[in-house]
Design an enzyme around this catalytic site. Structure first.
Site, PDB file in Angstrom:
ATOM      1  N   LYS A  96       0.837  -1.207   0.000  1.00 23.42           N
ATOM      2  CA  LYS A  96       0.000   0.000   0.000  1.00 23.42           C
ATOM      3  C   LYS A  96       0.875   1.261   0.000  1.00 23.42           C
ATOM      4  CE  LYS A  96      -2.603   0.877   3.600  1.00 23.42           C
ATOM      5  NZ  LYS A  96      -3.548   0.646   4.681  1.00 23.42           N
ATOM      6  N   LYS A 145      16.738 -10.166 -34.349  1.00 23.79           N
ATOM      7  CA  LYS A 145      15.971  -8.952 -34.668  1.00 23.79           C
ATOM      8  C   LYS A 145      15.097  -9.264 -35.866  1.00 23.79           C
ATOM      9  CE  LYS A 145      16.859  -6.390 -31.425  1.00 23.79           C
ATOM     10  NZ  LYS A 145      15.882  -5.778 -30.531  1.00 23.79           N
ATOM     11  N   LYS A 171      20.008 -14.726 -27.998  1.00 16.61           N
ATOM     12  CA  LYS A 171      18.717 -14.739 -27.304  1.00 16.61           C
ATOM     13  C   LYS A 171      17.599 -14.382 -28.258  1.00 16.61           C
ATOM     14  CE  LYS A 171      17.618 -10.163 -25.434  1.00 16.61           C
ATOM     15  NZ  LYS A 171      16.334 -10.078 -26.154  1.00 16.61           N
ATOM     16  N   GLY A 357      21.677  -6.250 -30.621  1.00 14.70           N
ATOM     17  CA  GLY A 357      20.798  -6.722 -31.686  1.00 14.70           C
ATOM     18  C   GLY A 357      21.103  -5.949 -32.954  1.00 14.70           C
TER      19      GLY A 357
HETATM   20  C1  1AE Z   1      17.475  -3.580 -22.450  1.00 13.44           C
HETATM   21  C2  1AE Z   1      17.047  -4.735 -23.340  1.00 13.44           C
HETATM   22  C3  1AE Z   1      17.654  -4.687 -24.698  1.00 13.44           C
HETATM   23  C4  1AE Z   1      17.005  -5.633 -25.672  1.00 13.44           C
HETATM   24  O1  1AE Z   1      16.324  -6.558 -25.305  1.00 13.44           O
HETATM   25  C5  1AE Z   1      17.174  -5.436 -27.082  1.00 13.44           C
HETATM   26  O2  1AE Z   1      16.390  -6.170 -27.876  1.00 13.44           O
HETATM   27  C6  1AE Z   1      18.102  -4.580 -27.621  1.00 13.44           C
HETATM   28  O3  1AE Z   1      18.225  -4.477 -28.948  1.00 13.44           O
HETATM   29  P1  1AE Z   1      19.276  -3.505 -29.636  1.00 13.44           P
HETATM   30  O4  1AE Z   1      20.641  -3.995 -29.289  1.00 13.44           O
HETATM   31  O5  1AE Z   1      19.034  -2.131 -29.089  1.00 13.44           O
HETATM   32  O6  1AE Z   1      18.986  -3.599 -31.092  1.00 13.44           O
END
Ligand code: 1AE
Length: 410
Positions: A96, A145, A171, A357
């Protein structure tokens, strides 16, 4: 100090409040509810449940303008009031109260009785390094990506190209959920097949952190399905499910792979100076206690920025020897490219996972070259060679192209 209490530290902003009275109100209000109105006999019974104010430090700068006056309050909560799980502790110290004015939870110190219920990360830094057989350099992680709407063939090729670049971990993107194009087990099978193919060429082991998703009641079963299909790591959106879900997974003897904690939703908790939970507690101490082997969080240098001091406090919480569980791997992330490697290694040392990514897939020579550019940047930085100098050496074309695209910082 008794070892049978957990101590919460809060920062409380108020221009006029009597902070001592406020602290006393919290200590009593979040434990026995009322105190002065109780008859003496009842007080004696309730004594062991009563919260105690440990310290009140008022910050009232000379000539403070409205909004600047605050105090740090430390309150001890008897362990006897809550069961040994994080939901019980968090609701006690900041349930709370989190909605009651400008107050932020900065830190928690746990009793040894409380931490004894938490084995922490099953692998931690040492265990992840052992699985990979890499002990002499920071690790490199790559993030898928553009995953939504892609089929298994496409995903496999993306995986293979990332693996060829010499990354240690790959990942899933955290927004990849169960879907008909790339269902969990099939995704694991094709990606692990690509990992084996790449290993034959690079000689390098690799962990694939597949995104563990679905209703909470099915998480453990889904994790075991993924492991049976060959997954050797998991990615988990901890804050969407709660720390207890992570704790349950990490304690499960049949979940025999490292778990990487994604920070999705953390921005709803830590950035305000007035509200929420501090980043070192949210993404550091609690993630580690709940069992995260690796913890992603924004860095001070990339596209989603966390101030450097706060960032280093997250890292410190992940490796602090004062917490009696294995250390979690810090993974500063978001908008990372090879030109930032010297800053990452300066701030985090060797016990870090460099994670990217866009900084891998966006490389002008392609995804595999993206990974190579990072490995070259890491090697140069460890050797004390500046990136522009290293980039001029034969065989360093990937690094050279990365610097030409994104620049560098030292
Ligand atoms: C803080 C988490 C970053 C993440 O999960 C992610 O997908 C980053 O991607 P980029 O390196 O910015 O393309």
């Amino acid at each position: 100090m008794s070892d049978q209490v957990c101590i919460a530290t809060y920062r409380c902003y108020d221009d006029k409040a009597d902070f001592h009275k406020k602290a006393q109100g919290i200590a009593v209000g979040l434990t026995v509810g009322s105190w002065t109105d109780l008859p003496e006999a009842r007080k004696a019974e309730m004594e062991k449940h009563l919260g105690r104010v440990i310290a009140v430090t008022v910050h009232e700068p000379e000539g403070a303008v409205p909004g600047e006056r605050f105090a740090d309050l430390q309150i001890a909560y008897p362990d006897i009031n809550f069961s040994r799980d994080l939901p019980a502790l968090l609701v006690t110290v900041f349930g709370k109260l989190s909605m009651d004015g400008k107050i932020k939870l900065l830190d928690l110190q746990f009793s040894s009785a409380f931490t004894s219920a938490f084995p922490g990360p099953k692998f931690g830094i040492a265990g992840v390094r052992k699985l990979l057989g890499v002990h002499d350099r920071p690790l490199l992680m790559s993030i898928f990506k553009s995953v939504i709407g892609h089929d298994l063939t496409n995903l496999r090729e993306q995986f293979y190209q990332q693996a060829l670049g010499g990354v240690d971990l790959i990942k899933d993107d955290e927004i990849l959920f169960e879907n008909p194009l790339t269902p969990l087990e099939k995704r694991v099978e094709v990606c692990m097949d690509a990992a084996r193919q790449a290993e034959r060429e690079t000689g390098q082991k690799l962990l694939y952190a597949v995104n563990l998703t679905g209703p909470t009641s099915q998480l453990a079963a889904n994790a075991k399905r993924a492991i049976r299909a060959g997954a050797n790591a998991l990615l988990f959106n901890v804050l969407a499910y709660g720390y207890d879900a992570l704790h349950e997974l990490s304690c499960d003897p049949d979940i025999t792979v490292p778990i990487a904690a994604h920070p999705a939703m953390a921005g709803a908790f830590y950035p305000s100076p007035h509200y929420g939970i501090s980043a070192p507690l949210l993404l550091g101490k609690l993630m580690r206690l709940a069992g995260a082997d690796l913890v992603l969080f924004p860095s001070p240098y990339g596209s989603v920025v966390m101030p450097r001091e706060e960032n280093l406090a997250v890292q410190a919480a992940l490796v602090d020897p004062g917490l009696p569980v294995p250390s979690s791997f810090p993974v500063p992330s978001a908008g990372i490219h090879p030109g930032l490697v010297p800053l990452i290694l300066r701030d985090f040392g060797q016990e870090v996972v460099v994670n990217a990514g866009g900084g891998i897939h966006g490389h002008p020579m392609g995804t595999a070259a993206g990974g190579q550019a990072f490995r070259q940047a890491i090697a140069a930085t460890l050797a004390g060679i500046s990136l522009p100098t290293a980039a001029e050496q034969p065989g360093q074309e990937a690094l050279k192209a990365a610097i030409a695209s994104w620049g560098y910082k030292e």
